[in-house]
Design a protein around this motif. Structure first.
Motif, PDB file in Angstrom:
ATOM      1  N   MET A   1       0.813  -1.207   0.000  1.00 55.11           N
ATOM      2  CA  MET A   1       0.000   0.000   0.000  1.00 55.11           C
ATOM      3  C   MET A   1       0.855   1.269   0.000  1.00 55.11           C
ATOM      4  O   MET A   1       0.569   2.216  -0.711  1.00 55.11           O
ATOM      5  N   GLY A  23       5.618  -9.099  -6.652  1.00 55.63           N
ATOM      6  CA  GLY A  23       4.558 -10.113  -6.629  1.00 55.63           C
ATOM      7  C   GLY A  23       3.861 -10.245  -7.972  1.00 55.63           C
ATOM      8  O   GLY A  23       4.243  -9.613  -8.966  1.00 55.63           O
ATOM      9  N   MET A  30      -2.335  -5.228   1.646  1.00 56.21           N
ATOM     10  CA  MET A  30      -3.500  -4.331   1.700  1.00 56.21           C
ATOM     11  C   MET A  30      -4.736  -5.026   1.125  1.00 56.21           C
ATOM     12  O   MET A  30      -5.832  -4.948   1.680  1.00 56.21           O
ATOM     13  N   SER A  34      -8.636  -6.273   6.138  1.00 49.97           N
ATOM     14  CA  SER A  34     -10.044  -5.969   6.369  1.00 49.97           C
ATOM     15  C   SER A  34     -10.375  -4.554   5.905  1.00 49.97           C
ATOM     16  O   SER A  34     -11.532  -4.130   5.992  1.00 49.97           O
ATOM     17  N   GLY A  35      -9.357  -3.803   5.495  1.00 52.73           N
ATOM     18  CA  GLY A  35      -9.593  -2.489   4.881  1.00 52.73           C
ATOM     19  C   GLY A  35      -9.953  -1.374   5.845  1.00 52.73           C
ATOM     20  O   GLY A  35     -10.409  -0.323   5.421  1.00 52.73           O
ATOM     21  N   VAL A  36      -9.719  -1.588   7.152  1.00 50.69           N
ATOM     22  CA  VAL A  36     -10.037  -0.545   8.138  1.00 50.69           C
ATOM     23  C   VAL A  36      -8.771   0.269   8.403  1.00 50.69           C
ATOM     24  O   VAL A  36      -7.792  -0.256   8.945  1.00 50.69           O
ATOM     25  N   TRP A 154       5.271 -12.217  -0.606  1.00 50.22           N
ATOM     26  CA  TRP A 154       6.433 -11.576  -1.227  1.00 50.22           C
ATOM     27  C   TRP A 154       7.197 -10.640  -0.293  1.00 50.22           C
ATOM     28  O   TRP A 154       8.292 -10.199  -0.635  1.00 50.22           O
ATOM     29  N   VAL A 193      -8.978 -14.516   7.698  1.00 56.83           N
ATOM     30  CA  VAL A 193      -9.910 -13.886   8.648  1.00 56.83           C
ATOM     31  C   VAL A 193     -10.729 -14.944   9.400  1.00 56.83           C
ATOM     32  O   VAL A 193     -10.746 -14.950  10.636  1.00 56.83           O
ATOM     33  N   HIS A 292       2.572  -9.062  10.006  1.00 54.22           N
ATOM     34  CA  HIS A 292       3.732  -8.236   9.618  1.00 54.22           C
ATOM     35  C   HIS A 292       4.607  -7.910  10.814  1.00 54.22           C
ATOM     36  O   HIS A 292       4.154  -7.920  11.962  1.00 54.22           O
ATOM     37  N   SER A 333      -2.640   0.772  13.395  1.00 57.82           N
ATOM     38  CA  SER A 333      -3.038   0.398  12.030  1.00 57.82           C
ATOM     39  C   SER A 333      -1.861   0.434  11.057  1.00 57.82           C
ATOM     40  O   SER A 333      -1.269   1.493  10.818  1.00 57.82           O
ATOM     41  N   GLY A 334      -1.554  -0.706  10.462  1.00 53.13           N
ATOM     42  CA  GLY A 334      -0.491  -0.761   9.460  1.00 53.13           C
ATOM     43  C   GLY A 334      -0.891  -0.031   8.185  1.00 53.13           C
ATOM     44  O   GLY A 334      -0.053   0.558   7.506  1.00 53.13           O
ATOM     45  N   ALA A 338       1.120   3.054   6.386  1.00 52.18           N
ATOM     46  CA  ALA A 338       1.482   2.968   4.961  1.00 52.18           C
ATOM     47  C   ALA A 338       0.956   4.191   4.203  1.00 52.18           C
ATOM     48  O   ALA A 338       1.664   4.780   3.378  1.00 52.18           O
TER      49      ALA A 338
END
Ligand SMILES: Cc1cc2nc3c(=O)[nH]c(=O)nc-3n(C[C@H](O)[C@H](O)[C@H](O)COP(=O)(O)OP(=O)(O)OC[C@H]3O[C@@H](n4cnc5c(N)ncnc54)[C@H](O)[C@@H]3O)c2cc1C
Length: 351
Positions: A1, A23, A30, A34-36, A154, A193, A292, A333-334, A338
């Motif tokens: 991301m 990749g 990303m 879960s996209g939060v 990757w 998940v 991660h 939050s990663g 990012a």
């Protein structure tokens, strides 16, 4: 991301970035997330939750997130929710396909290469951490057994390696990671998940020698402390033992009873390899999985990679998981790191 965000921001500022992707598809972890994209509601809470992190970087991510979220929306990334469901945090949930498409549109073409060849005046390391490299995980995280991978395959430490080759310093917290205790079965992306067992705080937690190694009253909201502790138990495994009261507890997606019923490693207490507490009515075997790493390259608040003297290395930037020192000692939050650091790196490289 982080790489896509940096390229999109760089293009907006008049630059001509090239995104190199190792990749087979863009978007890294990303796309699996879960996209939060979230932050703590107050900076004081962020500091309290992640006490080992670099305060300047935490300030940067905290202050820059809301603008970053608006920017994503302005690029056309579709929002599917404006609540995180956690009173400690605030954030936005994006549709992942739409988010990826919006970033790709703004970032320009992605060059798929293996191995990747690096050219240009400025290089942004945004390879997503080193969790995909079992040797590096063993060296820095030191788990008792190989951790299962719950991320894209990757991100195997290329950013870390290139940074170190150029004289970068590393942050604290290299032994920390974000991950989940998962039902102890083989899994791949569709299981990331549904197989996660995030109810350790309601369980009694034993290792396979029958030792209660973590007090469930002490488990943090994110359960990362429990996952990291599990990584150091025999075979990086644990047993969650549940009584009737625990099964009735509510968790994010239903009750603990629902999650236990769906867990493929649910076990009758009579079949446990040790004598459980008499109130135990169900048991689930879990294994620590890594999403991660948390430690990484040391950067400043312009995302410039620093050497041991805290001097920036010429033309070298890092963002996302490759940059360490943000959520050390806890969880943040990663995706937020990012987004904000990717944008910061582009602005610094073009200033
Ligand atoms: C199941 C799951 C759920 C998650 N949910 C959330 C969530 O809701 N909220 C949240 O904040 N975070 C979440 N995360 C974590 C989040 O996905 C990561 O923190 C985030 O993607 C990190 O961004 P990044 O840019 O550092 O890495 P990535 O997004 O993984 O991107 C790194 C990219 O670098 C590429 N790459 C690696 N090496 C090279 C190389 N040598 N050359 C070129 N390219 C290379 C990779 O292929 C990849 O495309 C979740 C993760 C998972 C797996």
């Amino acid at each position: 991301m982080a790489g896509l965000c940096a390229a999109a921001r760089a293009r907006e500022l008049g630059g001509s970035p090239t995104v190199l992707e190792k990749g087979t598809r863009p978007g890294g972890s990303m796309v699996l997330s879960s996209g939060v994209i979230w932050r703590y509601r107050t900076f004081e809470e962020f500091r309290a939750q992640c006490p080992g992190g670099d305060e300047r970087l935490q300030r940067l991510v905290f202050d820059g997130l809301d603008e970053g979220l608006e920017w994503l929306e302005s690029l056309g990334a579709p929002v599917v929710g404006r609540e995180t469901g956690n009173p400690l945090t605030t954030g936005v949930r994006f549709d992942l396909e739409g988010l990826t498409e919006a970033l790709l549109r703004a970032a320009g073409p992605v060059r798929f290469e293996q191995p990747v060849t690096v050219t240009g005046d400025a290089l942004l390391l945004a390879s997503g951490g080193f969790q995909g490299n079992a040797d590096l995980v063993e060296r820095y995280v030191r788990p008792a057994a190989r951790l299962r991978l719950r991320a894209n395959p990757w991100s195997s430490g290329d950013g870390l390696r290139i940074g170190l080759e150029r004289g970068a310093a590393l942050t604290a917290g290299l032994d920390e990671f974000y991950g989940r205790n998962m039902a102890d079965v083989d899994f791949d992306e569709p299981g990331f998940v549904p197989l996660a067992q995030v109810y350790g705080r309601h369980a009694r937690i034993f290792n396979e020698r029958g030792e209660e190694f973590f007090d469930h009253d002490q488990v943090s909201w994110s359960e990362l402390d429990l996952v990291q502790a599990t990584a150091h138990q025999p075979h990086a495994r644990a047993w969650y033992l549940l009584d009737e009261r625990a099964l009735d507890e509510r968790v994010r997606y239903g009750t603990v009873r629902d999650l236990v019923a769906a867990a493929p490693t649910r076990t009758d207490p009579a079949e446990l390899p040790f004598e459980p507490p008499s109130s135990t009515v169900a048991a689930v075997r879990v294994a620590a999985a890594i999403t991660h790493t948390i430690g990484g390259l040391r950067i400043d608040d312009r995302a410039r990679v620093l050497d041991e003297q805290d001097e920036p290395l010429d033309g070298l930037f890092a963002a996302g998981v490759d940059a360490g020192g943000i959520s050390t000692g806890g969880y943040a939050s990663g995706l937020a790191a990012a987004l904000v650091l990717g944008r910061t790196a582009a602005e610094a490289a073009l200033s």
